[in-house]
Design a protein around this motif. Structure first.
Motif, short mmCIF file in Angstrom:
data_model
loop_
_atom_site.label_atom_id
_atom_site.label_comp_id
_atom_site.label_asym_id
_atom_site.label_seq_id
_atom_site.Cartn_x
_atom_site.Cartn_y
_atom_site.Cartn_z
N ILE A 260 48.85 51.00 63.63
CA ILE A 260 48.37 51.03 62.13
C ILE A 260 47.02 51.83 61.96
N HIS A 261 46.91 52.93 61.27
CA HIS A 261 45.57 52.87 60.48
C HIS A 261 45.38 52.23 59.41
N THR A 262 44.58 51.86 59.34
CA THR A 262 44.14 50.72 57.83
C THR A 262 42.68 51.43 57.71
N GLU A 263 42.67 51.73 55.72
CA GLU A 263 41.54 52.36 54.80
C GLU A 263 41.90 51.61 54.01
N VAL A 264 40.29 51.34 53.27
CA VAL A 264 40.39 50.61 52.01
C VAL A 264 40.46 51.30 50.74
#
Length: 421
Positions: A260-264
């Motif tokens: 999973i790639h997360t970003e704010v």
């Protein structure tokens, strides 16, 4: 005989006695007495002439006017001619030597010219070969330069991506944990476990069903296996009516590995540590509080309660509101009458799969029935299928769940867990 100013030969005494006219010999020859001439027989060369100015005698006169009347004078003259001849021979020898030397020089020059021509030709061929070799090397260097340029561009792009990822990681590292703070218990080999809330995750797997199919889940995997082995089943519909269905195994496409790639999020915040109260009132209070600019908020687009975690996601219209609110972790909000409650505000993380690997996994206790005709209503036909496959005589057993989807309909079957055996 007319005077010629050159060689005069006397061949006979009778001819000498002849008389010559003075006007023909004036200034050139003259006769000086008569003397024997037998000793003058022969030939002479050089600047001498015969003077026959009288019938009596003659004498040999040179061009310089000196008379050679005696034998001594003739000897001197002959001697001078010999010396002149010797000198001429020496000059001829010198000229022959000079000629040979010039020929040798000419031969040497020709040889050197041929050598230089051959050398020039060889040098030209070597130059052409060297030029071709240099062109090949230049082409290779240009190809290497192009490859290096491409590699530099790729490395620059990769570095930019890494810098972007590093920036996101630094941003995420500087952010407080977005997950709600809850006490969890992990089952296993533990000691001194403090009682607390259990944090569990259940997989929800959706399976799209085609029309004219049914899913039957047995309590025992052996019953499902026996039904699949029998394959064709004749189901009684009452009053001598029967239908034949086919049973087969069910395979589900499950994720084997997921990254999973997360970003704010720039518009959303996550609010946790909320009190137990009416959800609608809670959402209204939070929307009113964070819509006010004096609290650092802005226009609210949506407030959503996440029931599984007890947290609230607030979405703003503008992009620059959430960053200011998350700089302060805890906020005091008046959620109940004359009472404030401290809530925790953290950034909301968006997640998207970046590396998903799937695999087909069999469901050992579930059977897929196909070829079911649409002969009666859905509920009745589902009950008849359940009755048939509950009987051990038909190869079945105790049924945990059954779902029938008629022809022309669409349905989604949900599986909460699949155990691989």
């Amino acid at each position: 005989m007319a005077p010629s100013g050159g060689l005069v030969s006397v061949c006979d005494e009778q001819k000498v006695k002849e008389k010559f006219a003075p006007e023909e010999t004036a200034g050139r020859t003259r006769l000086v007495g008569r003397k024997p001439v037998a000793r003058f027989l022969g030939c002479f060369s050089g600047p001498a002439r015969v003077d026959m100015s009288s019938d009596e005698d003659f004498s040999l006169v040179t061009d310089d006017g000196v008379e050679q009347e005696t034998e001594e004078g003739l000897r001197k003259l002959i001697q001078s001619y010999k010396e002149r001849h010797t000198q001429l021979l020496a000059e001829q020898k010198q000229l022959a030597a000079d000629r040979d030397q010039q020929r040798k020089l000419s031969q040497d020059f020709n040889q050197r010219s041929e050598k230089l021509t051959q050398r020039l030709k060889t040098d030209k061929e070597d130059f052409q070969r060297q030029l071709s070799h240099e062109k090949v090397q230049l082409s290779q260097l240009q190809e290497e330069q192009a490859a290096l340029t491409l590699a530099i561009q790729e490395a620059t792009a990769a570095l930019a991506e890494e810098e972007c990822a590093s920036s996101l990681l630094k941003q995420q590292a500087s952010v407080f944990q977005a997950a709600p703070q809850r006490e969890v218990v992990f089952h296993g080999r533990t000691s001194d476990v403090t009682p607390g809330k259990v944090f569990s995750m259940k997989a929800k797997i959706l399976y799209p069903m085609e029309g004219g199919t049914a899913l039957v889940t047995f309590e025992e995997a052996a019953a499902a296996s026996k039904v699949v082995e029998m394959r064709r089943h004749t189901v009684s519909l009452g009053e001598d009516c029967r239908m034949t269905v086919e049973a087969g195994p069910l395979h589900l496409l499950l994720p084997r590995r997921v990254q999973i790639h997360t970003e704010v999020s720039r518009k959303k915040i996550l609010i946790s540590d909320l009190p137990d109260m009416d959800p609608e009132i809670l959402l209204d209070k939070l929307q009113i509080h964070f819509a006010k600019k004096r609290h650092g908020g802005g226009e609210v687009e949506e407030c959503e309660l996440l029931g599984d975690s007890g947290t609230v996601v607030v979405t703003f219209v503008d992009d620059n509101v959430s960053a200011g609110l998350t700089e302060t972790e805890f906020h005091d909000i008046q959620l109940q009458q004359k009472r404030t409650h401290r809530v925790r505000v953290t950034p909301f993380l968006h997640g998207r799969p970046s590396d998903l690997q799937n695999k087909l996994m069999p469901c050992p206790r579930t059977v897929l029935l196909t070829g079911i005709p649409d002969v009666m209503d859905q509920e009745t036909l589902q009950d008849l299928l359940e009755i048939h496959f509950q009987k051990s005589g038909n190869g079945g057993g105790e049924i945990e769940a059954i779902l029938y989807n008629p022809l022309g309909h669409q349905a989604m079957a949900q599986f909460e867990s699949v155990k691989e055996e």
